[in-house]
Design an enzyme around this catalytic site. Structure first.
Site, mmCIF file in Angstrom:
data_model
loop_
_atom_site.group_PDB
_atom_site.id
_atom_site.type_symbol
_atom_site.label_atom_id
_atom_site.label_comp_id
_atom_site.label_asym_id
_atom_site.label_seq_id
_atom_site.Cartn_x
_atom_site.Cartn_y
_atom_site.Cartn_z
ATOM 1 N N GLY A 50 0.806 -12.112 -2.292
ATOM 2 C CA GLY A 50 -0.180 -13.186 -2.195
ATOM 3 C C GLY A 50 -0.662 -13.220 -0.763
ATOM 4 O O GLY A 50 -0.970 -12.180 -0.198
ATOM 5 N N GLU A 96 -0.192 2.029 -2.111
ATOM 6 C CA GLU A 96 0.148 1.386 -3.388
ATOM 7 C C GLU A 96 0.857 2.382 -4.305
ATOM 8 O O GLU A 96 0.299 3.442 -4.612
ATOM 9 C CB GLU A 96 -1.120 0.855 -4.060
ATOM 10 C CG GLU A 96 -1.726 -0.310 -3.290
ATOM 11 C CD GLU A 96 -3.054 -0.790 -3.861
ATOM 12 O OE1 GLU A 96 -3.633 -0.109 -4.738
ATOM 13 O OE2 GLU A 96 -3.521 -1.864 -3.424
ATOM 14 N N SER A 134 4.190 -6.480 -1.490
ATOM 15 C CA SER A 134 3.017 -6.894 -0.710
ATOM 16 C C SER A 134 3.405 -7.910 0.390
ATOM 17 O O SER A 134 4.151 -7.549 1.296
ATOM 18 C CB SER A 134 1.964 -7.431 -1.673
ATOM 19 O OG SER A 134 0.741 -7.611 -1.037
ATOM 20 N N ALA A 135 2.957 -9.162 0.317
ATOM 21 C CA ALA A 135 3.333 -10.153 1.337
ATOM 22 C C ALA A 135 4.857 -10.286 1.440
ATOM 23 O O ALA A 135 5.406 -10.451 2.538
ATOM 24 C CB ALA A 135 2.713 -11.510 1.014
ATOM 25 N N HIS A 191 -0.251 -2.046 0.976
ATOM 26 C CA HIS A 191 -1.592 -1.691 0.463
ATOM 27 C C HIS A 191 -2.316 -0.781 1.450
ATOM 28 O O HIS A 191 -3.526 -0.930 1.661
ATOM 29 C CB HIS A 191 -2.463 -2.938 0.230
ATOM 30 C CG HIS A 191 -1.915 -3.914 -0.752
ATOM 31 N ND1 HIS A 191 -2.017 -3.751 -2.120
ATOM 32 C CD2 HIS A 191 -1.263 -5.089 -0.575
ATOM 33 C CE1 HIS A 191 -1.460 -4.791 -2.724
ATOM 34 N NE2 HIS A 191 -0.982 -5.606 -1.818
#
Lengths: 235, 235
Positions: free
Chosen positions: B90, B194, B122-123, B159
């Site tokens: 997020g 990714e 991700s985050a 990413h």
């Protein structure tokens, strides 16, 4: 009376630095001999000197002299004694950090609000909004605040980018990011595409350039406005 | 003994949430019944409840129960009593802000450093590095610090995106942004594409997945490493 030119980018694809804006800049700065350049955003980590040389070369084409703010012993006096100010692009976090470090927020506000003409490109445009919460830049330094100069009553998203068709990348689109911003903030965001700018004459704000802009208001569907549109009511 | 799985993304193009990782997760979490989910990064501004439902559905496929950290009255106790932890993706600024607000930095470090298995996407992977200075996210909130959990002695760029061929957009490429980071910081950055992840077993750090990773060291030309490479010496 405020006079600002708030541009999405300094450079459009296939063209030189500031080239697409030079005709408008020669009108905007017609009564100005010397522009004070704020090189703090340091694109690519370039030195203040080298960045200032780049600005000098571009402004020479319209017969304006440029002086780098870092050349002043006292940058507050540098701002206060400016005929006009140009803040170049680069990294918004680095720029805002340096403005706070040198106690320049209030002097810049006083100077621009009392009529000194201001040109911003990219990061230098971002800081014209209420906050830098809608920058696209990587947070490579930690500034003491995200509050910026508030010359317009909304936020700017420069280099506004439409979703890339058929992209397989799973990172967020620009529109998704701005929608996330509105989960925590309520001010409008103006997405300025490269080649667009806002012209501010006191309280009159006009979209200029060849593109539409995309407007994001809290709890509203985003919408497009054409070049020439007045954004005076946006707040 | 530390056990982490630090993934670039939760979702690869054309596949469901966590789907590409499920086989590896069923091995990674083989002795675990319940995973505590940290939903703070709120992708797209989604609620903690809705985000936790999404994680629950994915983990049900490998017969794991999920509980949202927001369901605990005392989130510090929630962390301390976890069998395993998953932090979803997020917005990194929102995530880090909430971790600081709830005083969870030290409890998370204590818990993971003493062996509680941790999955980040991700985050949730970004925070495994030394700082969040190399996140791609928009700074939509202002966290009290950019320092993160330091489970690995470098920074993560999830990413990771190669330059787009023939792009006419003038915004910075990811590589340019990371180079700018190195104008102000000296720690290495691992650009995770990714579909890639890092597996950490105590001090052994291995690149996994189908892609190479791009490594950025201070004052060095960036270079690629293949899947299976040990990154133990990178600091």
């Amino acid at each position: 009376m405020k006079q600002l030119l708030i541009a999405s980018t300094s450079t459009i694809h296939g063209s030189g630095y500031l080239e697409y804006l030079l005709n408008d800049l020669s009108v905007f700065f017609k009564n100005i001999n010397t522009v004070t350049f704020i090189p703090y955003a340091r694109p690519g980590g370039i030195s203040h000197d080298d960045y200032t040389i780049k600005a000098k070369k571009a402004f020479k084409k319209i017969n304006k002299h440029v002086i780098g703010l870092h050349e002043f012993k006292n940058p507050i006096e540098g701002i206060e004694n400016s005929e006009a100010i140009f803040t170049g692009g680069g990294n918004t976090f680095v720029l805002v950090n340096q403005l706070y470090k040198n106690n320049l927020i209030q002097p810049l506000q006083d100077c621009i609000n009392s009529g000194t003409p201001y040109l911003g490109t990219s990061a230098g445009s971002n800081i014209c909004g209420l906050t830098m919460h809608t920058t696209n830049d990587m947070p490579i330094v930690y500034p003491p605040s995200f509050k910026t100069l508030s010359f317009v009553p909304f936020n700017i998203n420069p280099h506004y980018l439409d979703p890339i068709p058929n992209s397989t990348h799973m990172g967020e689109t620009r529109e998704t990011r701005i929608k996330e911003f509105h989960a925590y903030n309520t001010q409008p965001v103006v997405g300025l595409r490269e080649g667009s700018w806002l012209e501010v004459n006191d309280n009159e704000i006009t979209l200029k350039g060849i593109h539409k802009a995309r407007i994001f208001e809290y709890n509203k569907t985003p919408y497009e406005v054409g070049s020439g549109t007045k954004l005076n009511a946006l707040k």
